[in-house]
Design a protein around this motif. Structure first.
Motif, PDB file in Angstrom:
ATOM      1  N   PRO A  10      -5.851   3.863  10.072  1.00 23.76           N
ATOM      2  CA  PRO A  10      -5.362   5.114   9.740  1.00 23.76           C
ATOM      3  C   PRO A  10      -4.021   5.151   8.924  1.00 23.76           C
ATOM      4  O   PRO A  10      -3.305   3.994   8.998  1.00 23.76           O
ATOM      5  CB  PRO A  10      -4.792   5.912  11.113  1.00 23.76           C
ATOM      6  N   GLU A  11      -3.536   6.024   8.152  1.00 29.33           N
ATOM      7  CA  GLU A  11      -2.350   5.993   7.168  1.00 29.33           C
ATOM      8  C   GLU A  11      -1.195   5.774   8.060  1.00 29.33           C
ATOM      9  O   GLU A  11      -0.313   4.984   7.701  1.00 29.33           O
ATOM     10  CB  GLU A  11      -2.246   7.304   6.508  1.00 29.33           C
ATOM     11  N   LEU A  12      -0.914   6.439   9.345  1.00 28.07           N
ATOM     12  CA  LEU A  12       0.222   6.131   9.939  1.00 28.07           C
ATOM     13  C   LEU A  12       0.284   4.687  10.450  1.00 28.07           C
ATOM     14  O   LEU A  12       1.225   3.855  10.562  1.00 28.07           O
ATOM     15  CB  LEU A  12      -0.048   6.750  11.452  1.00 28.07           C
ATOM     16  N   GLY A  13      -0.899   4.174  10.895  1.00 34.90           N
ATOM     17  CA  GLY A  13      -1.057   2.608  11.286  1.00 34.90           C
ATOM     18  C   GLY A  13      -0.632   1.646   9.986  1.00 34.90           C
ATOM     19  O   GLY A  13      -0.127   0.598  10.001  1.00 34.90           O
ATOM     20  N   GLN A  14      -0.909   1.989   8.698  1.00 33.10           N
ATOM     21  CA  GLN A  14      -0.621   1.517   7.628  1.00 33.10           C
ATOM     22  C   GLN A  14       0.877   1.324   7.424  1.00 33.10           C
ATOM     23  O   GLN A  14       1.596   0.324   7.001  1.00 33.10           O
ATOM     24  CB  GLN A  14      -1.311   1.932   6.275  1.00 33.10           C
ATOM     25  N   ALA A  15       1.531   2.720   7.605  1.00 32.40           N
ATOM     26  CA  ALA A  15       2.819   2.749   7.433  1.00 32.40           C
ATOM     27  C   ALA A  15       3.481   2.136   8.278  1.00 32.40           C
ATOM     28  O   ALA A  15       4.717   1.466   8.319  1.00 32.40           O
ATOM     29  CB  ALA A  15       3.187   4.235   7.498  1.00 32.40           C
ATOM     30  N   ALA A  16       3.160   2.047   9.733  1.00 32.69           N
ATOM     31  CA  ALA A  16       3.737   1.115  10.645  1.00 32.69           C
ATOM     32  C   ALA A  16       3.792  -0.395  10.503  1.00 32.69           C
ATOM     33  O   ALA A  16       4.675  -1.230  10.882  1.00 32.69           O
ATOM     34  CB  ALA A  16       2.868   1.158  12.235  1.00 32.69           C
ATOM     35  N   VAL A  17       2.841  -0.839   9.878  1.00 31.39           N
ATOM     36  CA  VAL A  17       2.761  -2.201   9.449  1.00 31.39           C
ATOM     37  C   VAL A  17       4.015  -2.459   8.483  1.00 31.39           C
ATOM     38  O   VAL A  17       4.955  -3.571   8.405  1.00 31.39           O
ATOM     39  CB  VAL A  17       1.460  -2.832   8.684  1.00 31.39           C
ATOM     40  N   ALA A  18       4.088  -1.619   7.506  1.00 29.96           N
ATOM     41  CA  ALA A  18       5.390  -1.658   6.406  1.00 29.96           C
ATOM     42  C   ALA A  18       6.668  -1.571   7.250  1.00 29.96           C
ATOM     43  O   ALA A  18       7.588  -2.329   6.881  1.00 29.96           O
ATOM     44  CB  ALA A  18       5.084  -0.619   5.394  1.00 29.96           C
ATOM     45  N   GLN A  19       6.640  -0.704   8.119  1.00 26.15           N
ATOM     46  CA  GLN A  19       7.647  -0.712   9.085  1.00 26.15           C
ATOM     47  C   GLN A  19       8.323  -1.876   9.786  1.00 26.15           C
ATOM     48  O   GLN A  19       9.454  -2.447   9.895  1.00 26.15           O
ATOM     49  CB  GLN A  19       7.742   0.464  10.163  1.00 26.15           C
ATOM     50  N   VAL A  20       7.390  -2.604  10.138  1.00 27.57           N
ATOM     51  CA  VAL A  20       7.520  -3.877  10.796  1.00 27.57           C
ATOM     52  C   VAL A  20       8.099  -4.869   9.899  1.00 27.57           C
ATOM     53  O   VAL A  20       9.099  -5.680  10.216  1.00 27.57           O
ATOM     54  CB  VAL A  20       6.033  -4.515  11.525  1.00 27.57           C
ATOM     55  N   ILE A  21       7.593  -4.828   8.724  1.00 28.34           N
ATOM     56  CA  ILE A  21       8.189  -5.864   7.546  1.00 28.34           C
ATOM     57  C   ILE A  21       9.510  -5.362   7.285  1.00 28.34           C
ATOM     58  O   ILE A  21      10.519  -6.382   7.291  1.00 28.34           O
ATOM     59  CB  ILE A  21       7.234  -5.822   6.516  1.00 28.34           C
ATOM     60  N   LEU A  22       9.922  -4.118   7.385  1.00 23.95           N
ATOM     61  CA  LEU A  22      11.240  -3.722   6.711  1.00 23.95           C
ATOM     62  C   LEU A  22      12.154  -4.122   8.097  1.00 23.95           C
ATOM     63  O   LEU A  22      13.289  -4.289   7.834  1.00 23.95           O
ATOM     64  CB  LEU A  22      11.190  -2.266   6.256  1.00 23.95           C
TER      65      LEU A  22
END
Length: 307
Positions: free
Chosen positions: A83-95
């Motif tokens: 889900p889009e929230l899950g995709q954004a969470a992956v990006a948040q982990v990297i940042l």
């Protein structure tokens, strides 16, 4: 505690023989079910989630373009069908990692950390051949939009200071060492334990240089979950290649035992004629050679014989 069944050894405290997850299910479907059961047994932390600040790297600079590409790759290959929230969470982990002192200080550096290692790449797609597959255009465009928002200050508050995640169908060895925060889609998110996982620890500054992935980055490991990886890995065996009677063969050299005594060679092995010197013996020899070069009298060895 015997009812747990899945974790032999956890019913006792024996630091000399730590317990392990014994994933012995007979087939892939059973292994997935077993991993999900293990993951469900680990509770989600009730502590408040850290409020992470937004990260902004907008503009048309070369660094910004490269960072967007690397972050899009991570979102796509790690979570394209989440889900889009899950995709954004992956990006948040990297940042989050970028801001933590334990990780590289560029987006591409975080994404490709460890990718040159045989094992230990931080994001699996960088070392398992996934990049050789052309992305689906629609899913790639969506991943790019998620990455662009992340680099424009968007924050996923649901994962707080998360620096790790894994799919719920695996049970990695490091998961019990971290604080479990939440699950979004198929991914479970974690942060470091103690002060290292609180917002105040995320003091690292973006350094840029997205194009410069140094050998230290490409060969690096996660300091939280892999710090002892090289220390505990056994050294590769010594080999000797000999040409005898027109035939070339490679032999493994048997190593001495803990007391320094030559080991009996196994079939196909060679036994060294002399044992390896100890670190103290090497130090004494080097000290004696240095003294001789200075024109001084070399100190006697313990046997009273000059080296």
């Amino acid at each position: 505690m015997a009812w747990l069944g899945l974790t032999p050894g956890w019913e006792r405290l024996d630091l000399s023989n730590p317990p392990r997850l014994d994933l012995t299910a007979p087939d892939a479907a059973a292994q997935v079910e077993e991993a999900r059961l293990i993951n469900a047994l680990r509770p989600i932390s009730r502590a408040p989630l850290a409020e992470m600040p937004g990260f902004r790297l907008a503009g048309e600079t070369e660094d910004a373009r490269r960072a967007l590409t690397c972050l899009t790759q991570a979102v796509y290959y790690e979570a394209a069908r989440e889900p889009e929230l899950g995709q954004a969470a992956v990006a948040q982990v990297i940042l989050n990692r970028l801001r933590h002192p334990g990780y590289p200080k560029s987006v591409c550096g975080v994404v490709y950390q460890g990718s040159a290692r045989a094992t230990g790449c931080q994001f699996t797609f960088t070392c398992d051949g996934s990049l050789s597959r052309a992305p689906d255009p629609a899913l790639w465009a969506n991943a790019g939009a998620v990455a662009r928002r992340a680099l424009s200050g968007h924050v996923v508050r649901e994962v707080g200071a998360a620096t790790h995640y894994h799919a719920d169908y695996v049970a990695p060895y490091w998961a019990p060492t971290l604080v479990k925060l939440t699950q979004i889609g198929a991914h479970i998110f974690y942060r470091w334990t103690g002060p290292s996982g609180e917002r105040g620890a995320f003091s690292g500054r973006y350094a840029g240089g997205e194009a410069f992935l140094t050998p230290a980055i490409l060969g690096g490991v996660d300091p939280r979950t892999q710090a002892g990886l090289d220390a505990i890995a056994p050294p590769p065996p010594r080999t000797v290649t000999l040409a005898l009677a027109g035939e070339t063969r490679t032999y493994t050299v048997s190593e001495p035992d803990a007391a320094g005594s030559p080991a009996l060679p196994a079939p196909g092995q060679l036994s060294p004629a002399r044992r390896r010197p100890t670190a103290e013996e090497i130090r004494r020899i080097n000290s004696a050679l240095a003294a001789m070069e200075r024109g001084e009298t070399a100190p006697a060895t313990e046997s009273g014989v000059q080296p």
